[in-house]
Structure formats: structure tokens, C-alpha cells
Design a protein around this motif. Sequence first.
Motif, PDB file in Angstrom:
ATOM      1  N   ALA A  27     -25.934 -57.570 -13.136  1.00  0.00           N
ATOM      2  CA  ALA A  27     -26.365 -57.180 -14.471  1.00  0.00           C
ATOM      3  C   ALA A  27     -25.590 -55.971 -14.971  1.00  0.00           C
ATOM      4  CB  ALA A  27     -27.863 -56.880 -14.466  1.00  0.00           C
ATOM      5  N   THR A  28     -25.360 -55.000 -14.077  1.00  0.00           N
ATOM      6  CA  THR A  28     -24.592 -53.812 -14.456  1.00  0.00           C
ATOM      7  C   THR A  28     -23.168 -54.177 -14.834  1.00  0.00           C
ATOM      8  OG1 THR A  28     -25.924 -52.471 -12.939  1.00  0.00           O
ATOM      9  CG2 THR A  28     -23.832 -51.536 -13.699  1.00  0.00           C
TER      10      THR A  28
ATOM     11  N   LEU B  92     -22.111 -57.098 -15.906  1.00  0.00           N
ATOM     12  CA  LEU B  92     -22.119 -57.864 -17.151  1.00  0.00           C
ATOM     13  C   LEU B  92     -22.298 -56.939 -18.355  1.00  0.00           C
ATOM     14  CD1 LEU B  92     -22.109 -60.585 -18.573  1.00  0.00           C
ATOM     15  CD2 LEU B  92     -24.590 -60.727 -18.190  1.00  0.00           C
ATOM     16  N   ALA B  93     -23.199 -55.959 -18.253  1.00  0.00           N
ATOM     17  CA  ALA B  93     -23.428 -55.023 -19.350  1.00  0.00           C
ATOM     18  C   ALA B  93     -22.170 -54.213 -19.640  1.00  0.00           C
ATOM     19  CB  ALA B  93     -24.590 -54.100 -19.007  1.00  0.00           C
ATOM     20  N   TYR B  94     -21.494 -53.791 -18.576  1.00  0.00           N
ATOM     21  CA  TYR B  94     -20.266 -53.022 -18.761  1.00  0.00           C
ATOM     22  C   TYR B  94     -19.199 -53.876 -19.434  1.00  0.00           C
ATOM     23  CZ  TYR B  94     -16.237 -50.108 -17.654  1.00  0.00           C
ATOM     24  OH  TYR B  94     -15.118 -49.335 -17.742  1.00  0.00           O
TER      25      TYR B  94
ATOM     26  N   ILE C  54     -19.681 -56.434 -21.466  1.00  0.00           N
ATOM     27  CA  ILE C  54     -20.037 -56.631 -22.871  1.00  0.00           C
ATOM     28  C   ILE C  54     -19.687 -55.398 -23.690  1.00  0.00           C
ATOM     29  CG2 ILE C  54     -21.983 -56.935 -24.452  1.00  0.00           C
ATOM     30  CD1 ILE C  54     -23.266 -58.712 -22.315  1.00  0.00           C
ATOM     31  N   CYS C  55     -20.031 -54.212 -23.171  1.00  0.00           N
ATOM     32  CA  CYS C  55     -19.708 -52.960 -23.882  1.00  0.00           C
ATOM     33  C   CYS C  55     -18.202 -52.801 -24.039  1.00  0.00           C
ATOM     34  CB  CYS C  55     -20.287 -51.768 -23.127  1.00  0.00           C
ATOM     35  SG  CYS C  55     -22.098 -51.717 -23.136  1.00  0.00           S
TER      36      CYS C  55
ATOM     37  N   ARG D 184     -17.018 -55.126 -26.823  1.00  0.00           N
ATOM     38  CA  ARG D 184     -17.434 -54.624 -28.131  1.00  0.00           C
ATOM     39  C   ARG D 184     -16.554 -53.464 -28.573  1.00  0.00           C
ATOM     40  NH1 ARG D 184     -24.070 -54.590 -27.824  1.00  0.00           N
ATOM     41  NH2 ARG D 184     -24.349 -56.864 -28.050  1.00  0.00           N
TER      42      ARG D 184
END
Length: 252
Positions: A217-218, A220-222, A224-225, A228
Motif C-alpha cells: 500500500a505504501t 502504491l501510494a508513493y 500515485i503521488c 500526479r
Amino acid sequence: MRWTTPVIGTVFSVWMVTSLALAVDYMTDHCGEVLPVSGGGVLVSQPEPRYPGGLDCQLTLSADSGKYIHIKVISLSIDCDGDSLSVYRGGSVALFELLGSPICGTSSQSAFTTEEGGYFSLTNKMTLHFVTDSGSASEGSGFKIVYAAYDTGPCSPSDFQCSNSRCVSAELACDMHDHCGDDSDETSCINGSTSNLGTGKIVGIIVGAIIVVIFLATGLAYFICFRRRDNNQISKSPAVVYSTRQYRGQQV
């Protein structure tokens, strides 16, 4: 961005191997002593690569009252010219029965005899006697034994019930060692069943799975950021704007 999962897999694999590891003791470090047996463990003849000459070492394994002890020799390299390991039922070499014959030879030979699935005590104690010829140099690497406490049932919720009706600690199931004597504590794992895993192992597996999910999850979040941020930078790039006069001039 470079984000790979092999590190997570390695950490998880190391954790799994560690969680399955049994405590290891060396017989020569405990000569003349009584070694308590609460669940199970591994006994190695000596910490050095090869055993010395002139040994006369006795060690008694002792389980709780009402329980019994099962041991299984999983590796052996003892010179038969004056060196041997003997297994006795009970807490004394002098007063209790010798199981089979003194053990020597190598794992690849049939130089020793055991009961089916290893040695089983008649009481809560079992004594080992390791003797080496005083006139000989180091002749072999010794032995490695897996031991476990068991009872004959009925099994408690914290036990694993073997196919032969013996009860061993559920923490010993699926640890790649035969503690039942019929290998049923490992066969269920080969068949994919986890119903007999101990509570501690189940909790450990759940915790390990949660850790892996958090890593994923970490990451994946990184990711995505990161994407963006790149998109925002592209959208903020200066655009070419023509005035009406410039546009008409280009048309001419």
C-alpha cells in the motif's frame, strides 16, 4: 521511481524461516545435566565441526510429569571404532533400559536401529550417553537429534493430534520435522491444510501478511503521488500564446 517487491519477499521469507526454527542445544555443553523439554528442540553433539576423543557425556531430557519424549536422529557421523551414542528410557544410564543398540556409523548406513519413527520413552525422561575413544582423534561430525514432548491424549486445544493418536504441541506442526513419529504433523501441511497450526503461528502469519500489505500500500501510494506530481509539472509548462497581430502576420 524504482520500487521492487523482492526485498519484501526476502524479509517475509526470513521471518517465516525464523518462526519455524527450533531451539538448538549442544550435548557437550550440558554433560551431566537435565535439559527440560517443554515443547521440542534440536540437540547437536557438539558446537565444533568434529567431535573430540575422550568424551563420556550423559544428558537427560526431562518433560513435564505425565508426558513422554520422542527423539529422532536426523543426521549421524560417528566412528564405530570405539565411539557411540546410546539412548536409554528414563533418567539414568544405570537403572533404565537401553533402546536398541548403541548408535554409530553415518546417516547413509544402516548401522543403527530405531523403533518406527524414532525412539519413544516410557516415562517423562530419556537419557543420552555419548562416548568417544580416548585414543582416537576427531573421527566424525557427530549427530543431530530432534526431540519433542508428547502425551497419549485426549489432546488439548493447544496440541496437535497426530494420526497415531499422540499429542504434541501445536507449535511444532509444519516446522519441517517429524515430531509425531508418523510424520502426520508435516503431512497435513503438504496437503495444504493449516487447521492444525498453533495459535502463535497463525498470529505470526497474519502479522506477516499485514506487514506485506502495508509495504504494498505504501509503495502504491508513493507511485500515485509520483505520477500526479509529473502530471502537474506537465500541465504547468508555459504554453505558446500568439497575439492577434502575430497570428495575422504568420498567415500573411
